[in-house]
Design a protein around this motif. Structure first.
Motif, PDB file in Angstrom:
ATOM      1  N   ASP A  38       0.822  -1.215   0.000  1.00 33.06           N
ATOM      2  CA  ASP A  38       0.000   0.000   0.000  1.00 33.06           C
ATOM      3  C   ASP A  38       0.858   1.269   0.000  1.00 33.06           C
ATOM      4  O   ASP A  38       1.487   1.603   0.999  1.00 33.06           O
ATOM      5  N   PRO A  39       0.861   2.029  -1.109  1.00 38.77           N
ATOM      6  CA  PRO A  39       1.682   3.246  -1.183  1.00 38.77           C
ATOM      7  C   PRO A  39       1.278   4.312  -0.164  1.00 38.77           C
ATOM      8  O   PRO A  39       2.122   5.096   0.271  1.00 38.77           O
ATOM      9  N   SER A  40       0.005   4.339   0.230  1.00 43.21           N
ATOM     10  CA  SER A  40      -0.432   5.389   1.158  1.00 43.21           C
ATOM     11  C   SER A  40       0.266   5.274   2.517  1.00 43.21           C
ATOM     12  O   SER A  40       0.441   6.268   3.218  1.00 43.21           O
ATOM     13  N   TYR A  41       0.710   4.067   2.875  1.00 43.82           N
ATOM     14  CA  TYR A  41       1.398   3.865   4.148  1.00 43.82           C
ATOM     15  C   TYR A  41       2.719   4.640   4.182  1.00 43.82           C
ATOM     16  O   TYR A  41       3.115   5.183   5.209  1.00 43.82           O
ATOM     17  N   TYR A  42       3.385   4.711   3.027  1.00 44.87           N
ATOM     18  CA  TYR A  42       4.658   5.422   2.948  1.00 44.87           C
ATOM     19  C   TYR A  42       4.446   6.923   3.109  1.00 44.87           C
ATOM     20  O   TYR A  42       5.301   7.618   3.662  1.00 44.87           O
ATOM     21  N   ASN A 259      -6.757   8.342  -4.958  1.00 47.94           N
ATOM     22  CA  ASN A 259      -6.399   9.467  -4.090  1.00 47.94           C
ATOM     23  C   ASN A 259      -5.545   8.929  -2.936  1.00 47.94           C
ATOM     24  O   ASN A 259      -6.065   8.521  -1.892  1.00 47.94           O
ATOM     25  N   TRP A 260      -4.228   8.928  -3.143  1.00 48.74           N
ATOM     26  CA  TRP A 260      -3.324   8.328  -2.152  1.00 48.74           C
ATOM     27  C   TRP A 260      -3.325   9.086  -0.841  1.00 48.74           C
ATOM     28  O   TRP A 260      -3.224   8.485   0.233  1.00 48.74           O
ATOM     29  N   GLU A 261      -3.429  10.404  -0.909  1.00 45.65           N
ATOM     30  CA  GLU A 261      -3.462  11.216   0.324  1.00 45.65           C
ATOM     31  C   GLU A 261      -4.678  10.834   1.171  1.00 45.65           C
ATOM     32  O   GLU A 261      -4.580  10.689   2.386  1.00 45.65           O
ATOM     33  N   ALA A 264      -4.119   7.587   2.830  1.00 44.01           N
ATOM     34  CA  ALA A 264      -3.168   7.712   3.946  1.00 44.01           C
ATOM     35  C   ALA A 264      -3.836   8.342   5.171  1.00 44.01           C
ATOM     36  O   ALA A 264      -3.620   7.914   6.301  1.00 44.01           O
ATOM     37  N   ASN A 265      -4.672   9.360   4.930  1.00 51.29           N
ATOM     38  CA  ASN A 265      -5.232  10.143   6.040  1.00 51.29           C
ATOM     39  C   ASN A 265      -6.527   9.569   6.614  1.00 51.29           C
ATOM     40  O   ASN A 265      -6.894   9.881   7.739  1.00 51.29           O
ATOM     41  N   GLU A 266      -7.235   8.756   5.815  1.00 50.97           N
ATOM     42  CA  GLU A 266      -8.555   8.273   6.257  1.00 50.97           C
ATOM     43  C   GLU A 266      -8.617   6.744   6.346  1.00 50.97           C
ATOM     44  O   GLU A 266      -9.673   6.141   6.180  1.00 50.97           O
TER      45      GLU A 266
END
Length: 280
Positions: A38-42, A259-261, A264-266
């Motif tokens: 999962d790229p959002s973790y980075y 929407n990677w941000e 990551a945030n939600e």
């Protein structure tokens, strides 16, 4: 790396994240290099200042997502698709929304986004593209949630499931190694392309060894190891995985925007929404 001892901890994205969360809390991160789906973790780790900025000598050849300061770089690309058993399904699905057709009732499945990073990305992408109503319709149509990809592929083979949301690499592997009758549907709304990164923790005790490993993974040789695992390379000069119908460039033309941000945030909010709609 004949002179370097490399120890692996392997698990689904969520299992790895849980382990690292405990280590972060204890201020004792055990890992040097991190490769999860999962790229959002980075993005979340970078925000916490936990990743080492390192621009690899091979980063210039990476045509996929990358952090300009080198905190993370895509290292392998997975593709979430729909799979079916061609021996048992004569009119296969052609789109994500086809899975809400009553003819598939009780015969559809996907991996658990609470455990699988790629499944989590798929849920985020599809809920943005088609709305949470899509998952309500899947639930009404008897969507089953399995722990992982292997349970799903086995039940596609037996006919317990007729169609499933799954990683393309799992299906390509079974086609090539076991000659199983599973086929890939590339949904007309677009596939879910996941640029999974590699990164180094700032707390590493072996920065030089970590950098050498990261350089290797991004080299042509390292990327051939990726495509040997039926995933797509992040480099232009490495062929697509064996058995894949389309090149990465072709898939990207119609890929679902992610929407990677937001992922990551939600994270907790998206998972809770899915759990409430599908798993209760």
């Amino acid at each position: 790396f004949p002179d370097m001892k490399v120890t692996w901890f392997q698990g689904g994205t969520e299992k790895v994240k849980t382990k690292i969360a405990g280590e972060i809390k204890a201020k004792k991160i055990g890992a040097d290099v991190l490769m999860v789906a999962d790229p959002s973790y980075y993005l979340a780790l970078k925000k916490q200042g936990l990743l080492l900025d390192y621009v690899s000598k091979n980063q210039k050849d990476v045509i996929a997502d990358k952090d300009k300061n080198g905190a993370w770089t895509a290292v392998r690309i997975s593709n979430m698709i729909i799979a079916y058993n061609k021996d048992k399904v004569k009119n296969p699905p052609k789109s994500w929304t086809d899975l809400t057709d009553p003819k598939w009732k009780g015969k559809i499945a996907m991996p658990n986004p609470m455990l699988s990073g790629t499944a989590y990305v798929a849920v985020g992408a599809l809920s943005d593209k088609l709305g949470w109503d899509y998952f309500k319709k899947l639930k009404a149509n008897g969507l089953r949630v399995e722990e992982g990809n292997s349970a799903i592929q086995n039940k596609l083979l037996t006919g317990e499931y007729m169609a499933a949301i799954i990683l393309e690499e799992n299906i390509l592997k079974l086609q090539e190694t076991k000659h199983e009758p599973l086929e890939v549907c590339y949904p007309k709304e677009g596939c879910i392309i996941i640029n999974s990164p590699i990164g180094i923790f700032k707390s590493t005790k072996n920065p030089e060894g970590s950098k050498a490993i990261l350089d290797w993974w991004l080299s042509p040789e390292g990327q051939k190891a990726v495509t040997a695992g039926w995933m797509y390379s992040v480099r232009k000069d490495v062929e697509k995985p064996h058995g894949a119908k389309y090149s990465l460039a072709e898939l990207n033309k119609n890929a679902i925007k992610i929407n990677w941000e937001k992922l990551a945030n939600e994270d907790a909010k998206i998972k809770e929404q899915f759990r409430t709609i599908v798993m209760e």
